[in-house]
Design an enzyme around this catalytic site. Sequence first.
Site, PDB file in Angstrom:
ATOM      1  N   GLU B 130       0.806  -1.228   0.000  1.00  0.00           N
ATOM      2  CA  GLU B 130       0.000   0.000   0.000  1.00  0.00           C
ATOM      3  C   GLU B 130       0.828   1.262   0.000  1.00  0.00           C
ATOM      4  OE1 GLU B 130      -0.621  -2.524   1.856  1.00  0.00           O
ATOM      5  OE2 GLU B 130      -2.677  -3.116   1.415  1.00  0.00           O
ATOM      6  N   HIS B 199     -10.241  -5.202  10.590  1.00  0.00           N
ATOM      7  CA  HIS B 199     -10.941  -5.043   9.327  1.00  0.00           C
ATOM      8  C   HIS B 199     -12.248  -4.304   9.511  1.00  0.00           C
ATOM      9  CE1 HIS B 199      -8.037  -8.170   8.537  1.00  0.00           C
ATOM     10  NE2 HIS B 199      -8.205  -7.964   7.252  1.00  0.00           N
TER      11      HIS B 199
END
Lengths: 390, 394
Positions: B130, B199
């Site tokens: 990322e 998450h």
Amino acid sequence: MAAAALLRRIPAARAPPTALMAARTISDSTAPLTIETSVPFTSHIVDPPSRDVTTTPAELLTFFRDMSLMRRMEIAADSLYKAKLIRGFCHLYDGQEAVAVGMEAAITRSDSIITAYRDHCIYLARGGDLVSAFAELMGRQAGCSRGKGGSMHFYKKDANFYGGHGIVGAQVPLGCGLAFAQKYRKEETATFALYGDGAANQGQLFEALNISALWKLPSILVCENNHYGMGTAEWRAAKSPAYYKRGDYVPGLKVDGMDVLAVKQACKFAKEHAVANGPIVLEMDTYRYHGHSMSDPGSTYRTRDEISGVRQERDPIERVRKLILAHDLATPAELKDTEKEIRKEVDDAIAKAKESPMPDTSELFTNVFVKGFGVESFGADRKELRATLP
Amino acid sequence: MAAASSLHVAAPVATPRVGSSAGNRSASAARGVRVAAAGSGAARAGGRLVARAAVAAKENSPASAASKSDGHEVLLFEALREALIEEMKVDPTVCVFGEDVGHYGGSYKVTKGLAEMFGDLRVLDTPIAENSFTGMGVGAAMKGLRPVIEGMNMGFLLLAYNQISNNCGMLHYTSGGQFKIPVVIRGPGGVGRQLGAEHSQRLESYFQSIPGLQMVACSTPYNAKGLMKAAIRSENPVVLFEHVLLYNLKEKIPDEEYVLCLEEAEMVRPGEHVTILTYSRMRYHVMQAAKTLVNKGYDPEVIDIRSLKPFDLHTIGNSIKKTHRVLIVEECMRTGGIGASLRSAIIDNFWDYLDAPIMCLSSQDVPTPYAATLEDATVVQPAQIVAAVEQICR
């Protein structure tokens, strides 16, 4: 001695004998001249380029001039900092000029360069002018970033110079993004992403290199190894200080970064490689005379003998001066005159930069967003609407 | 002209802006709107701001406003995909970066089929990196491309925080305006169904202080498509917050092209007693609570703020001037969340209009637990919203 060594393999491509030279001006000849680099290139999974570099008298003199200008600018910045006209962080590049100048000689303005915070000289090499550089350092309106960036944020969009970044290593993924855009647009140009030996240990470099290799991007990662990451010597920070090998599956080249001709040769080689085959790593073995920044004396982690030793034996400007004198392209007096002109140029630029005012307070809020609020949306025809929110 | 979907109405709030005698500003806004309407014919999302017979329908009645064509039904992720496809067809510089966006089709199918349509150079499968691919997107934007960067889950973008904050947000400023970074950073976030703490993050609060970024949150297929298009066209970096649980919402959206305003809030249900400000998934909890509240005799005004940065204080302010009571319902954490900033903004700007303290219902300051009962207790539930309104309106 040194001059003789440099003269070793030069073909007879010179002008008439010395006796007639007395009244001539500095050579601006473009007759080719071949000079050997100081040391051969060391390479990793690629065949290195030749040690013989083609140049011209005019180019050598340009090298001398450009590097001297950079040197002078950095020394002047040192004085300005001590006089408290430049504040905050100021990272000086003196000693490393050969990398900036050699790279520029090998590429065009369509190629892109991105670097970290030691960016003043690269800005100059890309066509930036002294006034805007000094004005930016002093936080004035005439600065290249309108006084809002400072020493670490020099940019020149029209010359494809992308800065100027304060966070170590973060510019390398940006550089690979530039290379991506070049490939996307089929431009046949390359991006040189510069970073230091300290940044070489950042994970994002390896991430970006992996992606560049996968997508065959024309990115050239250039490690300006000045052997110290601020105060930490490379052997204390890197298990493997062979930075040119760090690419693993990506080829690498180790270059004497104090030899402007070697830098030029390596960058030319790297650009051809990158455009055709994808990423390559260059390690420039260079040295900075100043400390990491103006707040670092630079002598607590290295000896003064080391610094003066490098200055005597490997200084990039002195190397070119000896070459010029050995080939009789100019006399010592002419070179001294050039240096005097440069000194004056720099002093004049500083004076002019000092005249520029500080930015207006309203500038605080400009350029935060591309358009101020009030832009509503674009229609399908991309005409914008403007409605000011109270 | 935009067809009103079943979930919202033609905004009556828009009327004062265009038709009022408030002077030059609204007049020029009106002029601006009319110019654009003239320029592009029927398909103007700006129609949202043109005063029409304001259909102040209070129920969630299906398709009540006039619509030229029937529209078509889509799921929210399909709406996002339509937006991407339309923009990528029109503008060759738009490209998509993300993990599994290409050959896999996207983990939430937002990019399904795009790689086949546009090729591997425009829909790029990145490795799990990322930090670097966000940086690369920013670099590509500096050089004139318009990347849409997907975080497979918004929480993963924390790894790219430096790139988002320092490079994406700040480069336009530190370069004195030389470079613009027209990226869209998007991805699903929010509390899902027992996905676990890492998450289930809400990053709105983390990003809101970054100068130079705009933030929007979509909540319906209609606004998802419109906001995605606006975000791609915007010259500023925009973070588009989607929600994991909203991807399968179904709604009829117009066939004609439309773009929404990034900085505008959406009037979901006009009312008189209390202004409820919400966004993303909590909008649905609020509307559920609204049913109960209506039965109890309350008349809440529900506004989906959509634009998290900057806030649409015009719409919000008009509402507060009418109701004098505010309840903020958000999924962000209580500490330093969007609600906290919104509360400050309202106090600074509309203090004189308030008859009661502003209430803010947010998620608890805990990592989201796995167990279903605990997870439900982490976020705001409709019963709490009802209780809060009753308290405010006392």
